[in-house]
Design an enzyme around this catalytic site. Structure first.
Site, short mmCIF file in Angstrom:
data_model
loop_
_atom_site.label_atom_id
_atom_site.label_comp_id
_atom_site.label_asym_id
_atom_site.label_seq_id
_atom_site.Cartn_x
_atom_site.Cartn_y
_atom_site.Cartn_z
N LYS A 1 1.58 4.06 7.49
CA LYS A 1 0.77 4.92 6.63
C LYS A 1 1.21 6.38 6.78
O LYS A 1 1.90 6.75 7.72
CB LYS A 1 -0.72 4.82 6.99
CG LYS A 1 -1.36 3.49 6.65
CD LYS A 1 -1.52 3.28 5.18
CE LYS A 1 -2.21 1.98 4.86
NZ LYS A 1 -1.42 0.80 5.24
N SER B 1 0.81 -1.22 0.00
CA SER B 1 0.00 0.00 0.00
C SER B 1 0.84 1.27 0.00
O SER B 1 0.30 2.36 -0.19
CB SER B 1 -0.94 0.02 1.21
OG SER B 1 -0.24 0.37 2.39
#
Length: 230
Positions: free
Chosen positions: A188, A150
């Site tokens: 993230k 991701s």
């Protein structure tokens, strides 16, 4: 000889990788060089690649490697608004000086971190890794192995090792290790949106997740990246 723009872009990429461990995005490069479009960045990168200064890592989004720096990099003034630094130039195939080679710190590898759907929380030490001191600076650090894709557009790939400085807070826009709901850890980019916290992926296949301020605990901030080639 490099043109002024080629030289400026090369040094910007080098500084960003040195500071964060990942190469800048095309938008960041376009903004730094004050160009009207990303096509100009593509042309500059191709020219630097052809001259042997840059290498694009195959099949990896936004992954650039600085192969060498121009000799004048040690004396030229940095682009306006950026801090000067003193790169150490090592010719291809030449060993770095012994002092620099020994200038490392042994850090704990605490397990795997999800760059995708969060997985289990950070584990106990399972390995040790020598990390260059130049990547670290002050504070306590640890290493995690990345699992998932991701964050590929931030140059962070499945199987990479991320170097994390322990911290319980972060600025909006920084890449962090976040503990979600006290149970799951993920890597993230953190964005603050009013009273909420968004954890953004760097891959359009993944959605941004929004949490309340009491649902996310910052465990550390990304300061470097190590990639092993087998």
């Amino acid at each position: 000889m490099l043109t002024r723009k080629q030289h400026e872009l090369l040094m910007f990429i080098h500084e960003r990788i040195k500071e964060t461990g990942v190469s800048p995005s095309f938008d960041e490069m376009k903004e730094a060089l004050d160009l009207a479009s990303k096509s100009g960045i593509h042309r500059l990168i191709t020219a630097l690649e052809e001259r042997g200064f840059l290498r694009r890592l195959p099949h990896r989004a936004r992954a650039l490697e600085v192969v060498k720096l121009p000799q004048e990099a040690t004396t030229s003034a940095p682009p306006k608004g950026r801090q000067a630094f003193k790169p150490q130039l090592v010719a291809p195939g030449e060993a770095a000086p012994a002092a620099a080679a020994n200038d490392t710190r042994e850090l704990s590898v605490l397990g795997k971190i999800a760059a995708g759907t969060p997985i289990e929380a950070i584990q106990q030490e399972r390995d040790r890794l020598h990390v260059p001191e130049s990547m670290l600076g002050a504070g306590e650090h640890f290493v995690l192995e990345v699992q998932g894709d991701s964050m590929i557009n931030a140059g962070i790939l499945d199987g990479d090792y991320v170097v994390i400085r322990r911290a319980d807070s972060a600025n909006s826009g920084e890449i962090v290790v976040a503990l979600v709901m006290g149970e799951e850890a993920t890597l993230k980019r953190l964005r603050r949106k009013g009273a909420s916290i968004a954890l953004e992926a760097a891959n359009p296949a993944y959605e941004t997740r929004i949490f309340g301020p009491d649902q996310v605990a910052v465990q550390g901030r990304l300061v470097g990246l190590i990639r092993r080639y087998h």
